[in-house]
Design an enzyme around this catalytic site. Structure first.
Site, PDB file in Angstrom:
ATOM      1  N   SER A   1      28.204   6.596  60.499  1.00 10.25           N
ATOM      2  CA  SER A   1      26.840   6.067  60.585  1.00 10.25           C
ATOM      3  C   SER A   1      26.276   6.179  61.989  1.00 10.25           C
ATOM      4  O   SER A   1      25.083   5.950  62.183  1.00 10.25           O
ATOM      5  CB  SER A   1      26.807   4.618  60.112  1.00 10.25           C
ATOM      6  OG  SER A   1      27.813   3.876  60.742  1.00 10.25           O
TER       7      SER A   1
ATOM      8  N   ASN B   1      19.372   5.069  61.317  1.00 14.57           N
ATOM      9  CA  ASN B   1      20.028   3.880  61.873  1.00 14.57           C
ATOM     10  C   ASN B   1      19.495   3.492  63.242  1.00 14.57           C
ATOM     11  O   ASN B   1      19.541   2.326  63.628  1.00 14.57           O
ATOM     12  CB  ASN B   1      21.543   4.078  61.922  1.00 14.57           C
ATOM     13  CG  ASN B   1      22.164   3.910  60.545  1.00 14.57           C
ATOM     14  OD1 ASN B   1      21.529   3.350  59.657  1.00 14.57           O
ATOM     15  ND2 ASN B   1      23.378   4.382  60.374  1.00 14.57           N
TER      16      ASN B   1
END
Ligand code: 3HC
Length: 279
Positions: free
Chosen positions: A116, A185
């Site tokens: 991520s 993100n």
């Protein structure tokens, strides 16, 4: 095509389902032991049962998806065409996992990571083949986006291959150059951190912060509920990567986020986060 998924947690099991529900794919869903891997498949089964109960899918279709998922440790990936690593966000573990995999899988097998926020270039260092980022979003069977991230040594051919695979499972790929947190993100996780800060300052309740963003910004769920869905440990890990890579104070994790993670209040997966899921 045979897909090896490494890690049968929230993301790994969701990724496995996204492939298994598409014609032409079989999945090896793996974890550090058989029990964890079987647990990932059980999560998929539970989700499919709910759809059957709602009349959105028949039992035969659910059974057909489950039949395409074999569970075990990563040693079962001996004839995989593509590995998607979705283990915990730890550089050493990811690098070691790929090192061990390159001894097991065919030379033609491609390597992708669902990290991520970690560096794709660093994950790929010292391996016998290039690595690419193939970043899914939670819940992976539903969310349409895949960020396709090229590290410093990722060839365009591998990018084109992953773009094609993403489209085949009905996703929309976007091409991203390596940078901490990539695109989504870097925007989303600081927003969740800000919501934690607003709550900690006593500006509004958890419920009102979430309602405000649902109705005021048209988000499908509020930022604190989303933090609970993603996992507050994952949110913290991403904030720490953003901060450590840039030293920019705008990415400093709020102390309440850290305290909740230390207390095991990680969100849905531990039954408690900003909301209580135990009932
Ligand atoms: N697994 C599989 N399917 C799921 C699911 C899950 N965990 N959760 C929901 N679904 C399915 C439902 O079965 C339903 O399918 P159907 O329409 O065919 O019946 C559909 O998704 C919609 O679900 P619901 O009707 O129950 O609920 P909502 O309409 O409220 O949608 C949601 C739920 C999709 C989670 C929506 O609230 C949403 O989009 N939330 C935001 C999610 C988001 O932003 N994710 C990104 C997180 S960041 C990330 O993952 C990156 C990482 O690196 C941190």
């Amino acid at each position: 095509m045979k897909i090896g998924v490494i890690g049968a947690g929230t993301m790994g099991s969701g990724i496995a389902q996204a492939f298994a529900q598409t014609d032409g794919f079989e999945v090896y869903l793996t974890d550090i032991n058989d029990e964890f891997a079987a647990g990932g498949k059980a999560k998929i089964e539970k989700g499919l049962s709910k759809r059957v109960a709602k009349g959105k899918m028949d039992q035969a279709a659910a059974d057909a998806i489950l039949a395409k998922i074999t569970t075990g440790t990563k040693d079962i990936c001996t004839d995989a065409d593509l590995i998607i690593e979705a283990a915990i966000e730890n550089m050493e573990i990811k690098r070691q996992t790929f090192k061990e995999l390159q001894e097991i899988v065919p030379a033609s097998c491609k390597f992708a990571t669902n990290t991520s926020s970690l560096s794709i270039t660093e994950i790929g260092q010292g391996l016998d083949r290039p690595v690419i980022g193939m970043h899914f979003f939670n819940p992976a069977p539903v969310m349409k986006l895949i960020e396709v991230i090229q590290g410093g040594n990722t060839p365009d051919e591998l990018r084109d291959f992953i773009v094609d695979v993403a489209k085949r499972i009905g996703k929309t790929p976007v091409q991203v150059n390596e940078a901490p947190g990539f695109v989504v993100n870097r925007i989303l996780i600081p927003m969740i951190n800000e919501a934690v800060s607003i709550y900690a300052d006593g500006v509004a309740s958890v419920e009102d912060i979430d309602t405000a963003m649902q109705l005021g910004a048209n988000h499908p769920m509020g930022p604190l509920a989303l933090g609970d869905l993603i996992g507050l440990d994952v949110c913290l890990a991403i904030m720490d990567v953003l901060y450590n890579e840039t030293h920019d104070s705008k990415y400093r994790a709020h102390v309440l986020l850290r305290k909740m993670v230390r207390a095991g209040k990680l969100g849905r997966k531990t039954g408690i986060g900003f909301y209580d899921y135990s009932k």
